[in-house]
Design a protein around this motif. Structure first.
Motif, short mmCIF file in Angstrom:
data_model
loop_
_atom_site.label_atom_id
_atom_site.label_comp_id
_atom_site.label_asym_id
_atom_site.label_seq_id
_atom_site.Cartn_x
_atom_site.Cartn_y
_atom_site.Cartn_z
N LYS A 196 0.84 -1.20 0.00
CA LYS A 196 0.00 0.00 0.00
C LYS A 196 0.87 1.25 0.00
O LYS A 196 0.64 2.19 -0.78
N ASN A 218 2.85 1.62 -3.39
CA ASN A 218 1.96 2.01 -4.48
C ASN A 218 1.58 3.48 -4.40
O ASN A 218 1.54 4.19 -5.42
N ASP A 219 1.30 3.96 -3.18
CA ASP A 219 0.93 5.36 -3.02
C ASP A 219 2.11 6.28 -3.33
O ASP A 219 1.94 7.32 -3.98
N LYS A 228 2.52 6.38 -7.04
CA LYS A 228 1.43 7.12 -7.69
C LYS A 228 1.71 8.62 -7.67
O LYS A 228 1.51 9.31 -8.68
N TYR A 229 2.18 9.13 -6.54
CA TYR A 229 2.43 10.56 -6.43
C TYR A 229 3.71 10.97 -7.16
O TYR A 229 3.77 12.07 -7.74
N ASP A 289 4.69 9.66 -9.88
CA ASP A 289 4.33 9.65 -11.30
C ASP A 289 3.70 10.97 -11.75
O ASP A 289 3.76 11.32 -12.93
N HIS A 292 1.96 14.41 0.48
CA HIS A 292 2.52 14.65 -0.85
C HIS A 292 2.22 16.07 -1.29
O HIS A 292 1.19 16.66 -0.91
#
Length: 234
Positions: A55, A58-59, A62-63, A65, A172
């Motif tokens: 988790k 992945n988070d 994601k940020y 990216d 983030h």
């Protein structure tokens, strides 16, 4: 010599069976009522450390990216099981729907516990225990995560991942200075929650990590300071 003592409760077979029955019924009730926070990965069926790490990774990805930086703070709660306040825990059980005879059973279960220390064949005097959840019995871990269940509610703009007493919060932002300021505020909110729940956050063992693709990351990073303690980089 500095000794770290971790109390363990030793139970007879009949007590273990009774606790297993209570634990199963309580866990089923909490799942049916969707009480347990989704971000608690410890002491739960079909949840493990791999899920928690996945988790978080992945988070972070994601940020990154979308060209944002991510700041994670790894919090050390100590001593965790040994400082659970019985009054606060019982209030939370009542809030989550454990009332009447059931609540009185848990009050009796926690009350009038005694402890002693055995070292090199010598026993200390027996003392009353007015806090903590027992370590060793099957019911203790579930009561512990119930006590921490509302922790994420104190956060206003960051995510959290819990595995028992291991807590990670993360935020983030495209602006690194703003990100540090935000997470400093979030950490202070977390400190306030710990203080209100009579728990202790060990700031000397709490660290942060900055993840960023930005070419403008300052060599001299801003401080994260809480209660005159500076949180260092992991």
């Amino acid at each position: 010599m500095n000794l770290k003592i971790r109390p363990i409760s030793l139970l007879p077979t009949l007590s273990k069976i009774l606790e297993k029955v209570i634990q199963k019924r309580l866990y089923t009730f909490l799942n049916c009522t969707n009480v347990l926070n989704d971000m608690q990965f410890g002491f739960r069926k079909k949840h493990c450390t791999t899920d928690a790490v996945t988790k978080l990774i992945n988070d972070i990805g994601k940020y990154l990216d979308i060209k944002e930086s991510v700041l994670t703070i790894y919090c050390d709660l100590s001593p965790a099981f040994d400082t659970i306040n019985h009054v606060i825990l019982l209030r939370k059980l009542q809030y989550y729907g454990i009332r009447g005879h059931s609540l009185r059973w848990f009050k009796s279960y926690l009350a009038d516990r005694k402890h002693y220390v055995n070292y090199n064949g010598q026993d200390s005097e027996v003392e009353n225990t007015n806090m903590s959840v027992p370590q060793g019995p099957v019911l203790g871990p579930l009561l512990f995560i119930i006590n921490l269940n509302d922790l994420p509610n104190c956060l206003t703009s960051s995510g959290s991942i819990l595995f028992a007493d291991d807590t990670t919060i993360y935020g983030h932002d495209t602006n690194i200075d703003h990100l540090f300021n935000t997470m400093t505020h979030e950490l202070q909110g977390l400190m306030d929650w710990f203080n209100a729940n009579k728990l202790s956050l060990n700031l000397t063992k709490t660290y942060y990590t900055l993840f960023s693709n930005s070419k403008t990351v300052p060599k001299q990073r801003p401080d994260i300071k809480v209660e005159q303690n500076v949180i260092t980089h992991a």
